[in-house]
Design an enzyme around this catalytic site. Structure first.
Site, PDB file in Angstrom:
ATOM      1  N   ASP A 180       0.821  -1.327   0.075  1.00 25.05           N
ATOM      2  CA  ASP A 180       0.095  -0.159   0.029  1.00 25.05           C
ATOM      3  C   ASP A 180       0.934   1.184  -0.064  1.00 25.05           C
ATOM      4  O   ASP A 180       1.654   1.523   1.120  1.00 25.05           O
ATOM      5  CB  ASP A 180      -0.879  -0.046   1.209  1.00 25.05           C
ATOM      6  CG  ASP A 180      -1.732   1.002   1.200  1.00 25.05           C
ATOM      7  OD1 ASP A 180      -2.628   1.134   0.173  1.00 25.05           O
ATOM      8  OD2 ASP A 180      -1.792   1.762   2.196  1.00 25.05           O
ATOM      9  N   GLU A 264      -0.953  -1.500  -6.030  1.00 24.92           N
ATOM     10  CA  GLU A 264      -2.221  -0.723  -6.625  1.00 24.92           C
ATOM     11  C   GLU A 264      -1.687   0.241  -8.017  1.00 24.92           C
ATOM     12  O   GLU A 264      -0.624   0.541  -8.078  1.00 24.92           O
ATOM     13  CB  GLU A 264      -2.801   0.434  -5.748  1.00 24.92           C
ATOM     14  CG  GLU A 264      -4.008  -0.238  -4.899  1.00 24.92           C
ATOM     15  CD  GLU A 264      -4.293   0.698  -3.989  1.00 24.92           C
ATOM     16  OE1 GLU A 264      -5.517   1.047  -3.961  1.00 24.92           O
ATOM     17  OE2 GLU A 264      -3.592   1.441  -3.070  1.00 24.92           O
ATOM     18  N   ASP A 346      -3.357   1.291   6.709  1.00 21.34           N
ATOM     19  CA  ASP A 346      -2.752   0.760   5.627  1.00 21.34           C
ATOM     20  C   ASP A 346      -2.342  -0.533   5.631  1.00 21.34           C
ATOM     21  O   ASP A 346      -2.423  -1.281   4.538  1.00 21.34           O
ATOM     22  CB  ASP A 346      -1.499   1.715   5.802  1.00 21.34           C
ATOM     23  CG  ASP A 346      -1.727   3.072   5.833  1.00 21.34           C
ATOM     24  OD1 ASP A 346      -2.819   3.535   5.251  1.00 21.34           O
ATOM     25  OD2 ASP A 346      -1.040   3.924   6.309  1.00 21.34           O
TER      26      ASP A 346
END
Ligand SMILES: [Zn+2]
Length: 386
Positions: A180, A264, A346
């Site tokens: 993340d 991501e 997170d």
């Protein structure tokens, strides 16, 4: 695989003079070819390619006012036309913005292909040069380079980049990790490890602002202004090098330790438009980190999965899989109302990214994940290693 090794070198005054003249010629040829292509399109709606610009170069060299173009190696000039051609192709395919004019005060470079340099017994000699370059060979080249690019950075330092073919042994074994990306911590891993954001630019901002203010006060065209500009360029280079070094080490470590890496797929470009955090995001180097992870994973046979950025990794409970929980940016930790699990924001996101990544890695493209069905619009994309 193909990769580039970059070394610093120290030119003799004669070599620096020849290279500076080469840069000047590259710039003129590039800019004239660009103007030619623009005009051909604007006036006659004609596409003008490498062939036409190369003919322009040949004609230009015969003009009495342009004899100096013949004093440097012709290879970098033709390479500049090839790069321009590629830049336009990318532009027409909407991968990039239109090619810009080359400026005199930015970094300068010239590319030499095999016919324009000699690499023998660990020495590199460029066309029209008597002596080899004084290169600081910080590591051995695995093979003779196919292309050599000479760069003079804005801070006045010289580098040579050698493109070589190497064979990386694919790595085996290792764990799986979800990442993340953030600003407070640059990365939080699904293992719970937090990697602090080094904030390279923020740390050196004071010095940069001071040097820039000094530069602004200097008279245009003066020697002191040139000196001040060099100082600003050096300050920026220090930031860039520190960031680059840090991201190289981090990406290398993640690829070494893990068989599957899930991140991501951030639209960093889009986020840079969001002015509020743009400086911090650029400073953190998310885009650069993902780029490095992508090619290093490909080299070493690791699987990198990029999760669609609309995947609600933060709002999903990693324990029970329910999604759509409302969290504000200030909520660093939260408790799931459905199962009672307590999450670090997170860390939970990183675990969800890993879970989504593993599902994609196992099933291939077009997979539909249970946790994603809640959100309707989401999808998971996999970019296979090239
Ligand atoms: Zn839950």
């Amino acid at each position: 695989m193909e990769c580039a090794y970059r070394f610093r070198f120290y030119p003799t005054p004669e070599q620096a003079d020849l290279l500076n003249r080469t840069f000047g010629c590259v710039r003129v040829v590039y800019n004239r070819a660009r103007a030619l292509r623009e005009a051909a399109w604007a006036e006659r709606k004609e596409r003008c390619g490498f062939k036409q610009t190369n003919a322009m170069l040949t004609a230009l060299k015969k003009l009495p006012g342009f004899a100096w173009l013949n004093a440097v190696s012709s290879v970098p000039l033709q390479q500049a036309l090839r790069h321009l051609d590629t830049a336009y192709r990318n532009f027409f395919q909407r991968h990039a913005r239109s090619p810009q004019f080359r400026r005199k005060d930015g970094p300068q470079s010239a590319e030499f292909t095999k016919s324009a340099f000699r690499y023998r017994d660990g020495t590199l000699t460029l066309a029209k040069m008597a002596e080899p370059l004084a290169v600081v060979w910080s590591r051995a080249l695995p093979s003779a380079p196919s292309t050599v690019t000479v760069t003079r950075e804005a801070d006045g330092r010289w580098y040579v980049s050698c493109r070589v073919i190497t064979h990386a042994e694919p790595l085996t074994g290792g764990a799986e990790v979800g990442i993340d990306l953030g600003l407070k911590d640059l990365a939080v891993l699904s293992t719970g490890e937090k990697i602090a954001n080094p904030r390279h630019l923020a740390k050196r901002r004071k010095r940069l602002i001071r040097e820039q203010r000094r530069l602004a006060r200097k008279q245009k065209g003066s020697k002191n202004r040139a000196k001040a500009r060099l100082k600003v360029a050096r300050a920026y280079a220090a930031v860039r090098h520190a960031r680059h070094d840090f991201l190289h080490k981090l990406s290398r470590r993640l690829v070494n330790e893990n068989q599957v890496i899930a991140v991501e797929n951030l639209s960093v470009r889009g986020m840079l438009k969001a002015k509020r955090h743009s400086r911090s995001i650029a400073d953190a180097g998310w885009g650069e980190l993902i780029r490095m992870l992508t090619y290093k994973a490909a080299w070493y046979g690791r699987t990198l999965v990029k999760i669609d950025r609309f995947y609600p990794s933060t709002k999903t409970c990693g324990t029970c899989g329910t999604t759509g929980h409302t969290l504000t940016l200030a909520d660093r930790d939260w408790t799931c109302p459905d199962c009672g699990a307590h999450h670090d924001r997170d860390h939970n996101a990183a675990r969800n990214i890993l879970a989504a990544g593993l599902a994609v890695a196992a099933c291939g493209e077009g997979v539909s994940l249970g946790v994603l069905r809640h959100s309707g619009q989401s999808s998971v994309k996999q970019e296979p290693a090239p």
